[in-house]
Design a protein around this motif. Structure first.
Motif, PDB file in Angstrom:
ATOM      1  N   VAL A  98       0.836  -1.208   0.000  1.00 42.42           N
ATOM      2  CA  VAL A  98       0.000   0.000   0.000  1.00 42.42           C
ATOM      3  C   VAL A  98       0.870   1.258   0.000  1.00 42.42           C
ATOM      4  O   VAL A  98       0.596   2.225  -0.721  1.00 42.42           O
ATOM      5  CB  VAL A  98      -0.979  -0.026   1.199  1.00 42.42           C
ATOM      6  N   ASP A  99       1.947   1.247   0.759  1.00 42.85           N
ATOM      7  CA  ASP A  99       2.825   2.429   0.806  1.00 42.85           C
ATOM      8  C   ASP A  99       3.415   2.694  -0.587  1.00 42.85           C
ATOM      9  O   ASP A  99       3.360   3.825  -1.098  1.00 42.85           O
ATOM     10  CB  ASP A  99       3.944   2.207   1.834  1.00 42.85           C
ATOM     11  N   ALA A 100       3.931   1.651  -1.222  1.00 43.57           N
ATOM     12  CA  ALA A 100       4.522   1.826  -2.557  1.00 43.57           C
ATOM     13  C   ALA A 100       3.466   2.311  -3.550  1.00 43.57           C
ATOM     14  O   ALA A 100       3.722   3.190  -4.380  1.00 43.57           O
ATOM     15  CB  ALA A 100       5.144   0.508  -3.027  1.00 43.57           C
TER      16      ALA A 100
ATOM     17  N   VAL B 279       0.822   4.101  -2.946  1.00 43.92           N
ATOM     18  CA  VAL B 279       0.502   5.516  -2.716  1.00 43.92           C
ATOM     19  C   VAL B 279       1.679   6.413  -3.137  1.00 43.92           C
ATOM     20  O   VAL B 279       1.469   7.537  -3.608  1.00 43.92           O
ATOM     21  CB  VAL B 279       0.048   5.754  -1.258  1.00 43.92           C
ATOM     22  N   HIS B 280       2.908   5.915  -3.017  1.00 39.11           N
ATOM     23  CA  HIS B 280       4.044   6.716  -3.518  1.00 39.11           C
ATOM     24  C   HIS B 280       3.887   6.998  -5.008  1.00 39.11           C
ATOM     25  O   HIS B 280       4.143   8.110  -5.477  1.00 39.11           O
ATOM     26  CB  HIS B 280       5.376   6.000  -3.275  1.00 39.11           C
ATOM     27  N   VAL B 281       3.479   5.982  -5.759  1.00 43.81           N
ATOM     28  CA  VAL B 281       3.293   6.199  -7.194  1.00 43.81           C
ATOM     29  C   VAL B 281       2.160   7.198  -7.421  1.00 43.81           C
ATOM     30  O   VAL B 281       2.288   8.145  -8.210  1.00 43.81           O
ATOM     31  CB  VAL B 281       3.010   4.863  -7.918  1.00 43.81           C
TER      32      VAL B 281
ATOM     33  N   THR C 188      -1.562  13.431   0.805  1.00 43.53           N
ATOM     34  CA  THR C 188      -2.005  12.233   1.531  1.00 43.53           C
ATOM     35  C   THR C 188      -0.971  11.849   2.582  1.00 43.53           C
ATOM     36  O   THR C 188      -1.314  11.525   3.730  1.00 43.53           O
ATOM     37  CB  THR C 188      -2.237  11.080   0.530  1.00 43.53           C
ATOM     38  N   HIS C 189       0.310  11.907   2.201  1.00 47.77           N
ATOM     39  CA  HIS C 189       1.347  11.564   3.171  1.00 47.77           C
ATOM     40  C   HIS C 189       1.364  12.520   4.364  1.00 47.77           C
ATOM     41  O   HIS C 189       1.510  12.097   5.507  1.00 47.77           O
ATOM     42  CB  HIS C 189       2.721  11.536   2.492  1.00 47.77           C
ATOM     43  N   MET C 190       1.231  13.816   4.092  1.00 42.27           N
ATOM     44  CA  MET C 190       1.318  14.787   5.191  1.00 42.27           C
ATOM     45  C   MET C 190       0.142  14.626   6.160  1.00 42.27           C
ATOM     46  O   MET C 190       0.317  14.698   7.382  1.00 42.27           O
ATOM     47  CB  MET C 190       1.377  16.221   4.649  1.00 42.27           C
TER      48      MET C 190
HETATM   49 ZN    ZN Z   1       4.923   6.420   2.264  1.00 41.37          ZN
END
Ligand code: ZN
Ligand code: NZQ
Length: 384
Positions: A190-192, A194-196, A263-265
Motif C-alpha cells: 500500500v505504501d509503494a 501511494v508513492h506512485v 495524503t502523506h502529510m
Molecule cells: Zn509512504
C-alpha cells in the motif's frame, strides 16, 4: 514535461546472496556501526550474513530503532557512534531503520541541534557515509535521500531530505523478506502504491513515459501484492515486489512531473497522534483525498481509471467514482482498513489533527498548493 535534474547515486545490489557483496562495498579499514530494529534480523539470519560479510572489520551493533523512528532513540545512536569512533553506518532493516540511519548520519556531522533539520528544515550539508541492507519492500528509502522522523515528546512526525543522505549502496535480497509478517507485506504494497499515486495522479503535463512507468508500477503492485500475501516464499513474487517498491520512490517517475504528497502529510499527523502504521494512514486518507479533489484531478483520474483499472464504461463521473472505489477495495483486499473508525478513531480527533497540520505549516499542500486546512478537514471528515 517540466524541467528537471535527475541524479541518483545509490548503487543497487539486487538478488539472492548479495549480502556477501558488502565486503566489496564497504571500505576495508572502516569502523562500522550496524543499525537495526527490534530483533527481526537476529532471528531470520540476516545479521549473521552481514557479520560474515564484514570479515575482520570492527563493528558495533545499535539495535532498537523502532517503527516510526524517534529522535529520542536516534540521538542515543549518535552518542553510541561517537563513543566508538565509527566512520561508516550500515542500516539493516526496513524504512524506519534506513530513515533513522540517515538522520544519525546527518546528526553526526551537524553543527547545532539536530531536531532543527526537521522542525526548521535546516539544510544538511554533510553526513557520515552509509549503506543499507533492505529487509522490507515499502518506502523506497533504500534508494532515495529522504527520511521521516518522529519526536515522541512533541507528538511530531516530520520529513527531511538532503543530497548528502543518499545511501552509498543498498542490498536488495528478496529472500530477506520471507520472514515478514503479512501485516508488513500489506503495508509495504500500500505504501509503494501511494508513492506512485502521489507522483502520478495530479494533472497532465504530457510526460508520457513517466505516466506509463507509473501505471506499470501500479498494475504490478495490484498483481504481486495479493500473491505476496498468499505465497510468502515465492522468490519471483518477492523480487518483483521489492524492485517495484524501490522504483516507486527513487526519483525516476517523479522527474519532470508535478507531485502531490498531501495524503502523506495528513497521514503523518495520524501516526504522530494515534500511532498507526504509516501505510494504514495512507489507506485511510487516499480514497477520501481523491474524492474531495476529484475536480482538480479530473483528467488524471480518468486516465488512472482506464489504464490501471480498465474502467471504460459509463460517464466520466461514474468512471472516476469506480476508480476510487477500486483503490479502496484493493487496500481492503490487502487487509488494511480504509476508514478512521476501522482503527477506533472518531471524528473528535480531527480538530487536533488540523491543529498539528497548522503548527507544521502544512496549510497549502498538493500539486496546486490548494489543499488548505479547510480542505484537509473535509478529507479527514470523509475518512471517518
Ligand atoms: Zn509512504
Ligand atoms: O524492528 P524489527 O524487529 O526489524 O521489525 C520490523 C518492524 O517491526 C519488521 N520487519 C522489517 N523487516 C522484517 C521485519 N520483520 C520480519 N522480517 C523482516 N524481514 O517490520 C516492522 C516495520 O518496519 P518499518 O521499518 O517501520 O516499516 P517500513 O519499511 O514500512 O517503514 C516505515 C517508515 O518509513 C517512513 C514511514 O513514515 C515510517 O516511519 N517512510 C519513509 C519514506 C522515505 N524515506 O522515503 C517514505 C515513506 O512515505 C514513509 O513515510
Amino acid at each position: 514535461m517540466q524541467n528537471f535534474i535527475f541524479h541518483n547515486p545509490t548503487r543497487i545490489l539486487f538478488g539472492e546472496g548479495q549480502i556477501a557483496a558488502l565486503d566489496t562495498e564497504i571500505p576495508a579499514n572502516a569502523r562500522v556501526m550496524i543499525t537495526c530494529g527490534g530483533g527481526s534480523i537476529k532471528t531470520n539470519g540476516v545479521l549473521a550474513q552481514v557479520q560474515a560479510a564484514l570479515g575482520e572489520r570492527p563493528y558495533f551493533v545499535f539495535s532498537g530503532i523502532e517503527p516510526n523512528p524517534t529522535y529520542e532513540t536516534l540521538m542515543q545512536a549518535v552518542e553510541f557512534a561517537r563513543e566508538r569512533d565509527v566512520d561508516f553506518l550500515l542500516a539493516v532493516g526496513g524504512g524506519s531503520v534506513i530513515d533513522g540511519t540517515k538522520f544519525i548520519a546527518a546528526a553526526l556531522k551537524f553543527d547545532g541541534e539536530p531536531w532543527d533539520i526537521l522542525a526548521k528544515q535546516v539544510e544538511v550539508r554533510d553526513a557520515m557515509p552509509f549503506g543499507s541492507v533492505l529487509t522490507l519492500p515499502a518506502t523506497g528509502s533504500e534508494m532515495n535521500n529522504g527520511g521521516v522522523i518522529s519526536h515522541r515528546a512533541k507528538g511530531d512526525k516530520l520529513p527531511f531530505r538532503s543530497n548528502a543522505t543518499y545511501p552509498r549502496f543498498s542490498v536488495l535480497d528478496p529472500v530477506t523478506t520471507y520472514s515478514l509478517p503479512p501485516r508488513q507485506i500489506a503495508n509495504g504494497v500500500v505504501d509503494a502504491f501511494v508513492h506512485v499515486v502521489e507522483q502520478y495522479l495530479t494533472y497532465p503535463v504530457d510526460a508520457k513515459v513517466q505516466d506509463r512507468f507509473a501505471e506499470g508500477l501500479l498494475i504490478t503492485l495490484t498483481e504481486v501484492g495479493p500473491q505476496a500475501l498468499a505465497e510468502p516464499h515465492n522468490y519471483e513474487v518477492r523480487a518483483n515486489l521489492m524492485w517495484t517498491a524501490t522504483l516507486a520512490l527513487n526519483g525516476l517517475i517523479g522527474a519532470g512531473v508535478p507531485q502531490d504528497w498531501a495524503t502523506h502529510m495528513l497521514g503523518h499527523e495520524i501516526t504522530a497522534l494515534h500511532g498507526l502504521d504509516h501505510a494504514q494512514t495512507l489507506a485511510i486518507v487516499l480514497p477520501a483525498m481523491l474524492s474531495v479533489r476529484r475536480q482538480q484531478k479530473h483528467a488524471k483520474l480518468l486516465q488512472y481509471a482506464e489504464r490501471v483499472w480498465n474502467i471504460t464504461e459509463g460517464g466520466e463521473d461514474e468512471r472516476i467514482s469506480a476508480a476510487i472505489t477500486a483503490t479502496r477495495v484493493f487496500f481492503e483486499r490487502m487487509s488494511l482498513g480504509t476508514r478512521l473508525r476501522d482503527y477506533q478513531i472518531g471524528g473528535s480527533s480531527i480538530g487536533a489533527l488540523i491543529n498539528k497540520l497548522e503548527e507544521h505549516g502544512m496549510t497549502a499542500l498538493g500539486e496546486h498548493g490548494d489543499v488548505t486546512l479547510e480542505v484537509s478537514r473535509q478529507v479527514y471528515q470523509l475518512a471517518v
